[in-house]
Write an enzyme that holds these catalytic residues in place. Structure first.
Site, PDB file in Angstrom:
ATOM      1  N   CYS A 148       1.000  -1.223  -0.039  1.00 22.17           N
ATOM      2  CA  CYS A 148       0.044   0.069   0.032  1.00 22.17           C
ATOM      3  C   CYS A 148       0.356   1.501  -0.068  1.00 22.17           C
ATOM      4  O   CYS A 148       2.353   1.343  -0.904  1.00 22.17           O
ATOM      5  CB  CYS A 148      -0.703  -0.078   1.072  1.00 22.17           C
ATOM      6  SG  CYS A 148      -0.171   0.530   2.447  1.00 22.17           S
ATOM      7  N   GLY A 149       0.860   2.473   0.308  1.00 19.69           N
ATOM      8  CA  GLY A 149       0.956   3.808  -0.077  1.00 19.69           C
ATOM      9  C   GLY A 149       2.110   2.983   1.607  1.00 19.69           C
ATOM     10  O   GLY A 149       3.043   3.734   0.892  1.00 19.69           O
TER      11      GLY A 149
END
Length: 218
Positions: A148-149
């Protein structure tokens, strides 16, 4: 492995939860125990070696030679800006479309405190997350690198997937935010490490990059 464990140890479970609250939305106040359990479970899995922590610089090699498939669990609006070529996508969080009076109030508060600055929509946990993963990766023996980020949502996803029966899991340590320009083949309009940035902060980022470029040219 020491590097990855150190990364986890520098952030306590409570601060991980705090970061995740601000990264997503106030909806998490109703999921506090679930979130803490998932993050705590993921940390235990990573520290024990049951889930392999992989830094972005090593990820491409792991995918090409280690047989891993990259599973991107970011929301759709982040993936549209930039994503790794050939990666799978099943968002762990989706936009909350409920328009009841309580949710509308939460959305308004979210916009004032978080949405205006970050550009993040008001989200809720995707109830179809596990079913959709099973749809794109039916073989639970498959090797999945979950990303993810910032690495927090992927920690939650890793915990949920491991509980369901996926045992050959990797976690992208630090998320795409720690990726360098050449770490992944990327498609999209932004750099992969900037895809989570939106709202007012996006224009501040562009201004900083412009000032930095002007300074180098001089």
């Amino acid at each position: 492995m020491a590097i990855h464990v150190n990364y986890l140890n520098t952030t306590s479970s409570s601060s991980l939860y705090s970061k995740l609250q601000h990264q997503t939305t106030p909806t998490f106040s109703t999921h506090v125990f679930q979130v803490k359990a998932l993050l705590g479970g993921a940390k235990t899995l990573i520290e024990s070696g049951k889930v392999r922590a992989i830094v972005p610089k090593e990820a491409a090699t792991t995918i090409s030679s280690g047989g891993f498939v990259l599973l991107d669990v970011r929301p759709e609006w982040e993936r549209q800006k930039a994503h790794v070529t050939g990666s799978l996508h099943v968002p762990l969080f989706i936009e909350d479309t409920d328009n009841g009076p309580v949710t509308l109030l939460k959305k308004w508060v979210h916009f004032g405190y978080i949405g205006l600055w970050t550009g993040q929509a008001f989200t809720t946990i995707n109830p179809e997350f596990l079913n959709r993963v099973r749809g794109v990766v039916p073989d639970q023996e498959s090797s999945l690198l979950v990303a993810c980020g910032e690495g927090l949502r992927s920690m939650m996803a890793v915990s949920k997937l491991h509980e369901t029966g996926y045992k050959n899991l990797g976690w992208l340590a630090g998320g795409f935010n720690r990726a360098g320009d050449g770490d992944f083949p990327v498609e999209g309009t932004e750099k992969l490490q900037y895809a989570a940035i939106g709202g007012v902060s996006y224009y501040f980022l562009k201004l900083l990059l412009l000032i930095g470029a002007a300074g180098k040219s001089q």
